[in-house]
Design a protein around this motif. Structure first.
Motif: not given
Ligand code: AMP
Length: 280
Positions: A29-31, A34, A36-37, A40, A71, A146-147, A149-150, A174-176, A183
């Motif tokens: 993650t990039m921190g 939320h 969604g993270h 996972l 960010y 991974f999510g 969402k991407d 799945p996308t949360l 999302a």
């Molecule tokens: P990021 O911090 O944005 O790089 O995201 C880290 C991981 O969280 C990536 O695998 C994203 O796809 C996943 N992610 C971000 N948003 C969501 C979401 N709404 N639902 C599920 N996974 C997510």
């Protein structure tokens, strides 16, 4: 829960865990974590003995005029969320250990990254594949989560793992979404309440499109026109792309083939770039 910052310490710890037979799952993650993270992390916990959450805002995946500097960073709150959710290790490496002076090696995937976000963010996926391979080499995961969402990121990472014989299983969660359908995303923090309301048109458009496919519409043009129309009703939303693509290759579909494709959308909501997608 352990907090590890040193790359060397993380790597030797991971090698130790692996040799003692523990299954390691990594959630990169990039921190600014939320739900969604955190969803996972739940998936990772079900599949592995030790869950590592990496928190690193990766500069190489941001373009020169993007939001690297602004960010959102909230490490203390993120660590607390990981602890509450039952992660075992938070890995938060410093920038100069991930990219020391003179750093010059990058991973490039050549096809999946051609379209969609690869057009408007030309160096983005090179940064993503590079940092993910580095994180895989440092944390030695059996499983990386991974999510969805991407969607393009998922396809690129799966391809890199296959092409480079990386011994990790890629699991996609799945996308949360928030209750209203938006999302969850770290970038939602940039939205004013009004912009957030306008951003709801993204999921609305995707839901209408999925409904059309479920009712038997097979024309790509018709579905895309409907999405574009729904998005155009929100004055603050500008479309970057709307495409129906193959889930693995990310190549545009000629006709709709349910079970194999994903509808992907990227928009600007004023200054904030948001992406979303729906599997069809
Ligand atoms: P990021 O911090 O944005 O790089 O995201 C880290 C991981 O969280 C990536 O695998 C994203 O796809 C996943 N992610 C971000 N948003 C969501 C979401 N709404 N639902 C599920 N996974 C997510």
């Amino acid at each position: 829960m352990q907090i590890i910052q040193s790359v060397n310490e993380m790597q030797s710890h991971a090698i130790g865990l692996r040799s003692s037979g523990r299954l390691i799952a990594l959630v990169p993650t990039m921190g600014c974590l939320h739900e969604g993270h955190l969803s996972l992390i739940d998936i990772a916990k079900e599949k592995a003995d030790k869950v590592i959450v990496s928190i690193f805002v990766n500069p190489t995946q941001f373009g020169p005029n993007e939001d690297y500097d602004k960010y959102p960073r909230m490490l203390e709150a993120d660590i607390e969320k990981c602890r509450e959710r039952g992660a075992d290790i938070v890995f938060n490496p410093p920038l100069n250990e991930m990219y020391p002076d003179g750093y010059s090696t990058y991973v490039d995937e050549d096809h999946i990254t051609d379209g969609l976000c690869g057009i408007s963010r030309p160096q983005h996926f090179r940064g993503v594949t590079t940092v993910c391979l580095k994180l895989f080499n440092i944390t030695r995961p059996d499983i990386a989560v991974f999510g969805q969402k991407d969607a393009q990121q998922c396809a690129v990472i799966r391809k890199m793992v296959s092409d480079l014989n990386i011994p990790a299983e890629i699991v996609i969660g799945p996308t949360l979404r928030d209750e209203d359908g938006l999302a969850t995303s770290s970038r939602n923090a940039y939205l004013t309440p009004l912009q957030r309301t306008e951003a709801l048109s993204i999921f609305k458009a995707l839901t209408i499109a999925k409904g059309m496919v479920d009712e038997g519409v097979r024309s790509v043009d018709r579905v895309i026109a409907e999405i574009t129309h729904t998005l155009s009703l929100s004055r603050r939303v500008r479309v970057i792309y709307v495409q129906i693509v193959d889930r693995d290759t990310m190549k545009p579909a000629r006709e709709i083939l349910p079970g194999k494709q994903v509808i992907t959308v990227a928009v600007w909501v004023e200054q904030t770039r948001l992406i979303d997608n729906i599997l069809i």
